[in-house]
Design an enzyme around this catalytic site. Structure first.
Site, PDB file in Angstrom:
ATOM      1  N   CYS A  33      -3.313 -10.055  10.046  1.00  0.00           N
ATOM      2  CA  CYS A  33      -3.275  -8.906  10.955  1.00  0.00           C
ATOM      3  C   CYS A  33      -4.050  -9.093  12.247  1.00  0.00           C
ATOM      4  CB  CYS A  33      -3.768  -7.664  10.223  1.00  0.00           C
ATOM      5  SG  CYS A  33      -2.653  -7.254   8.890  1.00  0.00           S
TER       6      CYS A  33
ATOM      7  N   PHE B 123       2.662  -2.275   4.059  1.00  0.00           N
ATOM      8  CA  PHE B 123       3.210  -3.296   4.964  1.00  0.00           C
ATOM      9  C   PHE B 123       4.681  -3.070   5.296  1.00  0.00           C
ATOM     10  CE2 PHE B 123      -0.392  -5.928   3.242  1.00  0.00           C
ATOM     11  CZ  PHE B 123      -1.095  -5.958   4.443  1.00  0.00           C
TER      12      PHE B 123
ATOM     13  N   HIS C  42      -5.745  -1.745  15.707  1.00  0.00           N
ATOM     14  CA  HIS C  42      -4.760  -2.137  14.687  1.00  0.00           C
ATOM     15  C   HIS C  42      -4.847  -1.166  13.496  1.00  0.00           C
ATOM     16  CE1 HIS C  42      -2.530  -4.275  11.693  1.00  0.00           C
ATOM     17  NE2 HIS C  42      -3.600  -4.500  10.955  1.00  0.00           N
TER      18      HIS C  42
ATOM     19  N   ASN D 120       2.050  -0.929   8.529  1.00  0.00           N
ATOM     20  CA  ASN D 120       1.246  -2.045   9.031  1.00  0.00           C
ATOM     21  C   ASN D 120       2.135  -3.288   9.099  1.00  0.00           C
ATOM     22  OD1 ASN D 120      -0.432  -4.272   9.260  1.00  0.00           O
ATOM     23  ND2 ASN D 120      -1.960  -3.550   7.803  1.00  0.00           N
TER      24      ASN D 120
HETATM   25  C1  LIG Z   1      -4.157   4.139   2.645  1.00  0.00           C
HETATM   26  C2  LIG Z   1      -4.938   3.566   1.491  1.00  0.00           C
HETATM   27  C3  LIG Z   1      -4.214   2.315   0.991  1.00  0.00           C
HETATM   28  C4  LIG Z   1      -4.952   4.597   0.341  1.00  0.00           C
HETATM   29  O1  LIG Z   1      -5.653   5.729   0.774  1.00  0.00           O
HETATM   30  P1  LIG Z   1      -6.877   6.298  -0.108  1.00  0.00           P
HETATM   31  O2  LIG Z   1      -7.460   7.450   0.609  1.00  0.00           O
HETATM   32  O3  LIG Z   1      -7.792   5.174  -0.469  1.00  0.00           O
HETATM   33  O4  LIG Z   1      -6.088   6.840  -1.386  1.00  0.00           O
HETATM   34  P2  LIG Z   1      -6.646   7.130  -2.800  1.00  0.00           P
HETATM   35  O5  LIG Z   1      -8.071   7.558  -2.764  1.00  0.00           O
HETATM   36  O6  LIG Z   1      -5.651   8.059  -3.393  1.00  0.00           O
HETATM   37  O7  LIG Z   1      -6.638   5.726  -3.551  1.00  0.00           O
HETATM   38  C5  LIG Z   1      -5.495   5.289  -4.141  1.00  0.00           C
HETATM   39  C6  LIG Z   1      -5.820   4.256  -5.209  1.00  0.00           C
HETATM   40  O8  LIG Z   1      -5.743   2.956  -4.581  1.00  0.00           O
HETATM   41  C7  LIG Z   1      -6.875   2.194  -4.959  1.00  0.00           C
HETATM   42  N1  LIG Z   1      -7.129   1.234  -3.882  1.00  0.00           N
HETATM   43  C8  LIG Z   1      -7.395   1.494  -2.599  1.00  0.00           C
HETATM   44  N2  LIG Z   1      -7.537   0.344  -1.925  1.00  0.00           N
HETATM   45  C9  LIG Z   1      -7.353  -0.651  -2.818  1.00  0.00           C
HETATM   46  C10 LIG Z   1      -7.358  -2.064  -2.721  1.00  0.00           C
HETATM   47  N3  LIG Z   1      -7.577  -2.665  -1.555  1.00  0.00           N
HETATM   48  N4  LIG Z   1      -7.101  -2.782  -3.837  1.00  0.00           N
HETATM   49  C11 LIG Z   1      -6.845  -2.160  -5.012  1.00  0.00           C
HETATM   50  N5  LIG Z   1      -6.822  -0.832  -5.157  1.00  0.00           N
HETATM   51  C12 LIG Z   1      -7.076  -0.079  -4.083  1.00  0.00           C
HETATM   52  C13 LIG Z   1      -7.973   3.207  -5.148  1.00  0.00           C
HETATM   53  O9  LIG Z   1      -8.993   2.662  -5.942  1.00  0.00           O
HETATM   54  C14 LIG Z   1      -7.211   4.320  -5.849  1.00  0.00           C
HETATM   55  O10 LIG Z   1      -7.051   3.955  -7.224  1.00  0.00           O
HETATM   56  P3  LIG Z   1      -7.050   5.039  -8.393  1.00  0.00           P
HETATM   57  O11 LIG Z   1      -8.419   5.643  -8.378  1.00  0.00           O
HETATM   58  O12 LIG Z   1      -6.721   4.300  -9.640  1.00  0.00           O
HETATM   59  O13 LIG Z   1      -6.001   6.048  -8.037  1.00  0.00           O
HETATM   60  C15 LIG Z   1      -6.379   3.251   1.947  1.00  0.00           C
HETATM   61  O14 LIG Z   1      -7.138   2.852   0.826  1.00  0.00           O
HETATM   62  C16 LIG Z   1      -6.468   2.199   3.023  1.00  0.00           C
HETATM   63  O15 LIG Z   1      -6.142   2.446   4.174  1.00  0.00           O
HETATM   64  N6  LIG Z   1      -6.927   1.003   2.647  1.00  0.00           N
HETATM   65  C17 LIG Z   1      -7.067  -0.124   3.585  1.00  0.00           C
HETATM   66  C18 LIG Z   1      -5.913  -1.048   3.407  1.00  0.00           C
HETATM   67  C19 LIG Z   1      -6.257  -2.435   3.899  1.00  0.00           C
HETATM   68  O16 LIG Z   1      -7.159  -3.109   3.399  1.00  0.00           O
HETATM   69  N7  LIG Z   1      -5.521  -2.916   4.906  1.00  0.00           N
HETATM   70  C20 LIG Z   1      -5.606  -4.284   5.378  1.00  0.00           C
HETATM   71  C21 LIG Z   1      -6.338  -4.385   6.700  1.00  0.00           C
HETATM   72  S1  LIG Z   1      -6.240  -6.013   7.323  1.00  0.00           S
HETATM   73  C22 LIG Z   1      -4.603  -6.123   7.579  1.00  0.00           C
HETATM   74  O17 LIG Z   1      -4.135  -5.219   8.207  1.00  0.00           O
HETATM   75  C23 LIG Z   1      -3.735  -7.207   7.055  1.00  0.00           C
HETATM   76  C24 LIG Z   1      -4.051  -8.244   6.321  1.00  0.00           C
HETATM   77  C25 LIG Z   1      -3.010  -9.082   5.759  1.00  0.00           C
HETATM   78  C26 LIG Z   1      -3.297  -9.847   4.673  1.00  0.00           C
HETATM   79  C27 LIG Z   1      -2.329 -10.587   4.063  1.00  0.00           C
HETATM   80  C28 LIG Z   1      -1.024 -10.627   4.547  1.00  0.00           C
HETATM   81  O18 LIG Z   1      -0.049 -11.338   3.923  1.00  0.00           O
HETATM   82  C29 LIG Z   1      -0.731  -9.879   5.655  1.00  0.00           C
HETATM   83  C30 LIG Z   1      -1.710  -9.114   6.230  1.00  0.00           C
END
Ligand SMILES: CC(C)(COP(=O)(O)OP(=O)(O)OC[C@H]1O[C@@H](n2cnc3c(N)ncnc32)[C@H](O)[C@@H]1OP(=O)(O)O)[C@@H](O)C(=O)NCCC(=O)NCCSC(=O)/C=C/c1ccc(O)cc1
Length: 402
Positions: free
Chosen positions: A173, A221, A325, A358
């Site tokens: 990213c 994604f 981003h 994304n």
């Molecule tokens: C929109 C999300 C995904 C969800 O929103 P939330 O407010 O956290 O929602 P929830 O509180 O309802 O959480 C949903 C569930 O997801 C889980 N979770 C939450 N992030 C996680 C997690 N990274 N793992 C694994 N469980 C999770 C979280 O623990 C929770 O689990 P559970 O309690 O069992 O319902 C939010 O967490 C968020 O924006 N996370 C950041 C995502 C992120 O790291 N983006 C990457 C940035 S860098 C980039 O852009 C690209 C890199 C890239 C890399 C490789 C490629 O091939 C291409 C590109």
């Protein structure tokens, strides 16, 4: 690059180094494109994914993906991979089968062609013929092979055989941010250079059946391409005038965070890893990167008169416009919180996230395109931020000329 001339003795020709450009590099044309294959509303994505990958029996995973999708701040995304292509290639979602060959075959055409659509728009806005492009910087995590997608794009666009090509692979990213930083250096150090930056990404290299580790990736994604023409003065007849000046660029690697974000090529395509700590890591480090960029980075003599000083006075970061981003909704929320931004400051990033998801390295170009449409409302100075594996944070000070 050099040019031919008469040497000091008046005999024959000598190559003289190309002089530097005048003033900072600027964006002179911006274009974006998405594949026409699939336009997927976010609310039907979990049902569709589980049905197409024969995973409906994994009810707890489906519920979790539905919850993550609902919190992602995304309305819809574009994908190259169609239902028909998936039906014809079960290896794309059966982890027992090797699928790298299929993915490589599909991306050989898809990645440069998507870049071509975005580049054609950027070139049209720039206003000069494609044959005047001197450099090409291509970034993707979605293709491997040589000759690579940069050469294919150069051929599709009819660029000159002397165009100087650079391929950036697997930057994820931050690829778009890095490519723009490199284009700035090329344009400023080679008078007359016009650099095409192309970022093209498709998730078909990492698509797989849902499992415990890839739900967040599935939820956020999407596929897209962005292109920017970068050049510095003197500007040419008929050429677009600067949209955004690229005043100063820095790259920061956050120490000891290699584990947080990663990609691994395997027989089953590209596996990616997104740690749950990423939004917090970015939130903790973004202010330091901005201070470094706005105070001149490593270059002591840049930080003075020409840069704004958002670190003093009452306005601070809210005096800028923002091209961030949209890696995920929580990342934007954390940046808002840490920098105490007014609600509208990240509106362009949130809109791009909502409309496209994304798209990895290409996403930042969509944000710049969105901001350009609001140009008359923007303050003079701005900041661009992109992040990815490393953890790497690309920062650029932008100026919107009046
Ligand atoms: C929109 C999300 C995904 C969800 O929103 P939330 O407010 O956290 O929602 P929830 O509180 O309802 O959480 C949903 C569930 O997801 C889980 N979770 C939450 N992030 C996680 C997690 N990274 N793992 C694994 N469980 C999770 C979280 O623990 C929770 O689990 P559970 O309690 O069992 O319902 C939010 O967490 C968020 O924006 N996370 C950041 C995502 C992120 O790291 N983006 C990457 C940035 S860098 C980039 O852009 C690209 C890199 C890239 C890399 C490789 C490629 O091939 C291409 C590109």
């Amino acid at each position: 690059m050099g040019s031919c001339g008469t040497n000091s003795n008046g005999h024959g020709t000598a190559v003289v180094p190309r002089p530097h450009a005048q003033g900072p590099a600027a964006m002179l044309g911006i274009g974006t494109a998405n594949p026409t294959g699939v336009l997927m509303p976010q609310d039907v994505f979990p049902d569709t994914l589980f049905r197409l990958t024969n995973s409906d029996h994994l009810t707890h995973l489906k519920q979790k993906l539905t919850r993550i999708c609902g919190n992602a701040g995304i309305d819809k995304r574009h994908f190259h991979l169609t239902e028909e292509a998936l039906a014809a290639h079960p290896e794309l979602f059966d982890p027992e089968l090797l699928s790298l060959d299929t993915r490589v075959d599909m991306t050989v055409d898809a990645v440069p062609k998507l870049a071509q659509c975005a580049a054609a728009k950027a070139i049209a806005e720039w206003g000069r013929p494609a044959t005047e492009i001197t450099h090409l910087v291509f970034t993707t995590y979605s293709a491997c092979g040589a000759p690579s997608a940069d050469l294919r794009l150069a051929t599709l666009l009819g660029l000159r055989p002397t165009v100087s090509r650079t391929m950036l692979s697997l930057h994820g990213c931050y690829g778009g941010g890095r490519a723009l930083g490199l284009a700035k250096e090329l344009a400023e150090n080679n008078r007359g250079a016009r650099v095409l930056v192309a970022c093209s990404e498709t998730t078909l290299v990492c698509f797989g059946a849902p499992d415990g580790g890839n739900l967040v990736g599935h939820a956020i994604f999407g596929d897209g391409a962005g292109a920017v023409i970068v050049g510095a003065g003197p500007f040419l007849e008929g050429e677009q005038r600067p949209i955004f000046e690229m005043v100063h660029a820095t790259q920061t690697t956050v120490p000891k965070t290699e584990h947080a974000l990663g990609m691994q090529v395997s027989g089953g395509g590209i596996d990616f890893h997104l740690s749950i700590q990423v939004p917090t890591l970015i939130g903790h480090n973004v202010q330091g990167c901005l201070i470094h960029a706005f105070c001149g980075g490593d270059d002591d003599d840049i930080g003075g008169a020409h840069l704004p000083s958002p670190l003093s006075g009452n306005g601070k970061w809210n005096d800028l416009f923002w091209a961030v981003h949209p890696g995920g909704r929580l990342i934007l929320d954390n940046i808002d919180k840490v920098l105490k931004l007014e609600p509208e400051k990240l509106a362009a990033s949130r809109r791009v996230l909502r409309e496209y998801g994304n798209m990895s390295g290409a996403t930042i170009v969509f944000v710049l395109d969105e901001l350009r449409r609001r140009r008359s409302l923007l303050p003079e100075w701005g900041a661009m931020l992109a992040f990815g594996p490393g953890v790497t944070i690309e920062t650029m000070v932008l100026r919107c000329p009046r």
